[in-house]
Scaffold this motif. Structure first.
Motif, PDB file in Angstrom:
ATOM      1  N   VAL A  99       0.817  -1.455   0.111  1.00 16.97           N
ATOM      2  CA  VAL A  99      -0.200   0.116  -0.184  1.00 16.97           C
ATOM      3  C   VAL A  99       0.745   1.568   0.117  1.00 16.97           C
ATOM      4  CG1 VAL A  99      -1.669   1.395   1.463  1.00 16.97           C
ATOM      5  CG2 VAL A  99      -1.921  -0.842   1.571  1.00 16.97           C
ATOM      6  N   PHE A 100       2.341   1.301   1.103  1.00 15.86           N
ATOM      7  CA  PHE A 100       3.180   2.972   0.791  1.00 15.86           C
ATOM      8  C   PHE A 100       3.411   2.863  -0.222  1.00 15.86           C
ATOM      9  CE2 PHE A 100       1.268   1.277   5.330  1.00 15.86           C
ATOM     10  CZ  PHE A 100       0.380   1.953   5.557  1.00 15.86           C
ATOM     11  N   GLY A 101       4.140   1.437  -0.428  1.00 16.97           N
ATOM     12  CA  GLY A 101       5.033   1.896  -1.818  1.00 16.97           C
ATOM     13  C   GLY A 101       3.686   2.306  -3.498  1.00 16.97           C
ATOM     14  N   LYS A 102       2.785   2.354  -2.818  1.00 21.58           N
ATOM     15  CA  LYS A 102       1.883   2.548  -4.055  1.00 21.58           C
ATOM     16  C   LYS A 102       1.204   4.170  -3.909  1.00 21.58           C
ATOM     17  CE  LYS A 102      -0.786  -1.683  -4.855  1.00 21.58           C
ATOM     18  NZ  LYS A 102      -0.066  -2.083  -6.337  1.00 21.58           N
ATOM     19  N   HIS A 103       1.849   4.497  -2.775  1.00 19.75           N
ATOM     20  CA  HIS A 103       1.808   6.002  -2.211  1.00 19.75           C
ATOM     21  C   HIS A 103       2.788   6.311  -2.296  1.00 19.75           C
ATOM     22  CE1 HIS A 103      -1.658   5.492  -0.184  1.00 19.75           C
ATOM     23  NE2 HIS A 103      -1.314   5.216   0.953  1.00 19.75           N
ATOM     24  N   TRP A 104       3.853   6.193  -2.229  1.00 24.40           N
ATOM     25  CA  TRP A 104       4.836   6.697  -2.874  1.00 24.40           C
ATOM     26  C   TRP A 104       5.280   7.016  -4.771  1.00 24.40           C
ATOM     27  CZ3 TRP A 104       4.064   8.783   1.229  1.00 24.40           C
ATOM     28  CH2 TRP A 104       4.576   7.798   2.441  1.00 24.40           C
ATOM     29  N   LEU A 105       4.901   5.618  -5.120  1.00 24.56           N
ATOM     30  CA  LEU A 105       4.674   5.894  -6.521  1.00 24.56           C
ATOM     31  C   LEU A 105       4.183   6.956  -7.389  1.00 24.56           C
ATOM     32  CD1 LEU A 105       5.173   4.917  -9.625  1.00 24.56           C
ATOM     33  CD2 LEU A 105       3.891   2.869  -8.615  1.00 24.56           C
ATOM     34  N   ASN A 137      19.556   5.450 -11.803  1.00 22.18           N
ATOM     35  CA  ASN A 137      18.707   6.456 -11.559  1.00 22.18           C
ATOM     36  C   ASN A 137      18.775   6.737  -9.782  1.00 22.18           C
ATOM     37  OD1 ASN A 137      17.756   6.728 -14.274  1.00 22.18           O
ATOM     38  ND2 ASN A 137      16.411   5.199 -14.240  1.00 22.18           N
ATOM     39  N   ASP A 138      17.713   7.508  -9.841  1.00 21.91           N
ATOM     40  CA  ASP A 138      17.634   7.162  -8.291  1.00 21.91           C
ATOM     41  C   ASP A 138      16.250   6.668  -8.080  1.00 21.91           C
ATOM     42  OD1 ASP A 138      19.137   9.821  -7.654  1.00 21.91           O
ATOM     43  OD2 ASP A 138      17.602  11.529  -8.069  1.00 21.91           O
ATOM     44  N   ILE A 139      16.269   5.968  -6.813  1.00 18.30           N
ATOM     45  CA  ILE A 139      15.594   4.685  -5.941  1.00 18.30           C
ATOM     46  C   ILE A 139      14.481   5.297  -5.439  1.00 18.30           C
ATOM     47  CG2 ILE A 139      15.419   1.869  -5.771  1.00 18.30           C
ATOM     48  CD1 ILE A 139      17.990   2.249  -7.270  1.00 18.30           C
ATOM     49  N   VAL A 140      13.514   5.039  -5.167  1.00 23.06           N
ATOM     50  CA  VAL A 140      12.561   4.581  -4.418  1.00 23.06           C
ATOM     51  C   VAL A 140      11.836   3.845  -4.345  1.00 23.06           C
ATOM     52  CG1 VAL A 140      10.470   6.341  -3.913  1.00 23.06           C
ATOM     53  CG2 VAL A 140      11.784   7.566  -5.079  1.00 23.06           C
ATOM     54  N   PHE A 141      12.206   3.204  -2.714  1.00 27.11           N
ATOM     55  CA  PHE A 141      11.618   1.864  -2.163  1.00 27.11           C
ATOM     56  C   PHE A 141      11.115   2.022  -0.966  1.00 27.11           C
ATOM     57  CE2 PHE A 141      16.158   1.413  -1.769  1.00 27.11           C
ATOM     58  CZ  PHE A 141      16.218   0.675  -0.669  1.00 27.11           C
ATOM     59  N   GLY A 164      22.427   7.917  -8.826  1.00 28.35           N
ATOM     60  CA  GLY A 164      21.846   8.225  -8.069  1.00 28.35           C
ATOM     61  C   GLY A 164      21.303   7.372  -6.351  1.00 28.35           C
ATOM     62  N   LEU A 165      20.367   7.807  -6.276  1.00 36.97           N
ATOM     63  CA  LEU A 165      20.663   8.576  -4.731  1.00 36.97           C
ATOM     64  C   LEU A 165      19.055   6.910  -4.175  1.00 36.97           C
ATOM     65  CD1 LEU A 165      20.169  12.054  -3.096  1.00 36.97           C
ATOM     66  CD2 LEU A 165      22.010  10.308  -3.697  1.00 36.97           C
ATOM     67  N   THR A 166      19.339   6.164  -3.239  1.00 37.68           N
ATOM     68  CA  THR A 166      18.355   4.936  -2.546  1.00 37.68           C
ATOM     69  C   THR A 166      17.750   5.446  -1.489  1.00 37.68           C
ATOM     70  OG1 THR A 166      19.874   4.282  -0.951  1.00 37.68           O
ATOM     71  CG2 THR A 166      19.467   3.495  -3.104  1.00 37.68           C
ATOM     72  N   ILE A 167      16.282   5.905  -1.469  1.00 41.28           N
ATOM     73  CA  ILE A 167      15.219   6.501  -1.207  1.00 41.28           C
ATOM     74  C   ILE A 167      14.533   5.186  -0.308  1.00 41.28           C
ATOM     75  CG2 ILE A 167      13.113   8.205  -0.332  1.00 41.28           C
ATOM     76  CD1 ILE A 167      15.005  10.446  -3.260  1.00 41.28           C
ATOM     77  N   CYS A 168      15.061   4.572   0.996  1.00 46.70           N
ATOM     78  CA  CYS A 168      14.105   3.878   1.818  1.00 46.70           C
ATOM     79  C   CYS A 168      13.450   4.146   2.608  1.00 46.70           C
ATOM     80  CB  CYS A 168      14.957   2.603   1.875  1.00 46.70           C
ATOM     81  SG  CYS A 168      14.380   1.914   2.851  1.00 46.70           S
ATOM     82  N   ASP A 169      11.944   4.203   2.606  1.00 43.62           N
ATOM     83  CA  ASP A 169      10.904   3.711   3.104  1.00 43.62           C
ATOM     84  C   ASP A 169      11.192   2.615   4.301  1.00 43.62           C
ATOM     85  OD1 ASP A 169       8.701   3.629   5.169  1.00 43.62           O
ATOM     86  OD2 ASP A 169       6.960   3.562   3.176  1.00 43.62           O
ATOM     87  N   ALA A 170      12.138   2.812   5.667  1.00 46.21           N
ATOM     88  CA  ALA A 170      12.017   2.032   6.596  1.00 46.21           C
ATOM     89  C   ALA A 170      11.724   1.686   7.843  1.00 46.21           C
ATOM     90  CB  ALA A 170      13.375   2.071   6.665  1.00 46.21           C
TER      91      ALA A 170
END
Length: 383
Positions: A99-105, A137-141, A164-170
């Motif tokens: 669910v939350f990955g869908k929000h960030w996308l 690329n920047d990576i959001v996950f 790129g940068l890795t941006i992680c929801d942990a």
């Protein structure tokens, strides 16, 4: 099939995935030293917030060259701050498997409206093919899919020479996983998951690469004040010493300090991980011998050991019918004060979700399992 109602109950019925159970030994007296009625900008207020930052660094073993800030809005505020402040320089690979990955996308594509976004989407129970991620690329996950019961297995797929940068929801991974900090450039999490502390505050950890991006890249959109990490293109260093952008709750800060001190008392990160492993093994062994229940995750390598999502076999063919069956099970458990808040997120497939993070006691999980079997059998009888 009729099963007798079990006698032994969990001491604490709180198995919800956030806010999670308080750490063992917690009580209201733990908050007696809270700095109430005082400014968070006072010397004492800033000292308290700096303690939260320093203990977080110690417990999570965050490198000294990474900076840590306390932000508003829980992990959501922290990850949004990273997205708004850091993106726009490069194309983006956005991974989505819960669910939350869908929000960030959606935020990257619909709110920031970045022109070059590559969605890497997987169904619930799976994760995207990590081999297809482009390190230029920047990576959001998300590291852990709180609503899908899946997780990133390791950081090997992240290039050491990435551009790129890795941006992680942990948010449900911090304090529960051994995160590879050298692979992560911006990491967001909250106090109310792995620590079981109070909600509303988020943490953002920034690597030297992310700090450099902040000072060399100016997004094309205006940055809301609550997300501003720089002033005149210079990183606001005081933010990483506890000088927060907004007014934090010092009561919540004291609660977080107590949870961090508890974590240190059990051995820090290694102690937290050991408790997670032992808790998950209780549920894993039961699932393997119980025919009517399964992990939502498709394979053991990506099965989350903390937000354990379980699908239940029942006669209902419709999604609504399956949800009603789970609500029936959950209501029986709640009526008996055995388990609270264990039905998964409304946007996830019909499933149960049992938090097995470090603040949960192993014996409570052992006591829960016979009740799950009883509630399943009792719910079948109502059909």
């Amino acid at each position: 099939m009729t099963l007798p109602q079990p006698h032994l109950k969990p001491v604490c019925p709180n198995f919800g995935s956030g806010p999670t159970r308080k750490h063992p030994g917690w009580n209201l007296k733990s908050l007696d030293k809270a700095l109430l009625g005082r400014s968070h900008r006072s010397i004492q207020g800033k000292e308290k917030l700096k303690q939260v930052i320093d203990l977080t660094r110690s417990v999570l073993q965050i490198p000294a060259d990474h900076k840590i800030a306390i932000l508003a809005g829980s992990a959501t505020g922290a990850i949004e701050c990273a997205l708004w402040s850091l993106l726009g320089q490069r194309p983006v690979d956005a991974l989505s498997f819960d669910v939350f990955g869908k929000h960030w996308l959606a935020d990257v594509m619909e709110q920031l409206r970045l022109p070059d976004v590559r969605p890497l989407v997987a169904e619930y129970g799976e994760i995207p093919d990590l081999a297809t991620v482009d390190s230029t690329n920047d990576i959001v996950f998300s590291w852990n899919g709180t609503t899908s019961g899946t997780c990133i297995p390791n950081g090997d797929w992240i290039s050491d020479t990435r551009h790129g940068l890795t941006i992680c929801d942990a948010t449900s991974a911090a304090f529960c996983f051994d995160l590879p900090w050298d692979k992560l450039d911006a990491v967001a999490f909250s106090w109310q998951k792995g620590l079981g502390s109070e909600a509303a505050h988020g943490m953002l950890v920034l690597s030297p690469r992310a700090l450099e991006r902040l000072e060399t890249h100016q997004p094309s959109w205006p940055i809301p004040r609550i997300f501003r990490l720089t002033k005149n293109n210079v990183v606001s260093d005081g933010l990483f010493r506890g000088e927060t952008i907004n007014t934090p709750s010092m009561l919540c800060a004291e609660d977080c300090l107590g949870a961090l001190c508890w974590a240190e008392s059990i051995g820090g990160l290694s102690g937290l991980l050991q408790r997670c492993s032992e808790n998950f093994s209780v549920v894993r062994d039961w699932v393997q011998t119980t025919p009517w229940i399964s992990f939502m995750a498709e394979s053991p390598e990506i099965t989350s050991p903390t937000s354990v999502c379980l699908t239940v076999n029942n006669p209902h063919e419709t999604i609504q019918g399956q949800r009603e069956f789970l609500r029936t099970m959950a209501s029986k458990l709640q009526e008996n004060q055995v388990a609270l808040d264990i039905v998964n997120h409304i946007f996830a497939p019909p499933s149960l979700r049992i938090w097995c993070g470090p603040t949960v006691e192993k014996q409570d999980l052992i006591s829960l399992l016979p009740w799950l079997e009883w509630s399943y059998a009792a719910s079948l009888k109502t059909l």
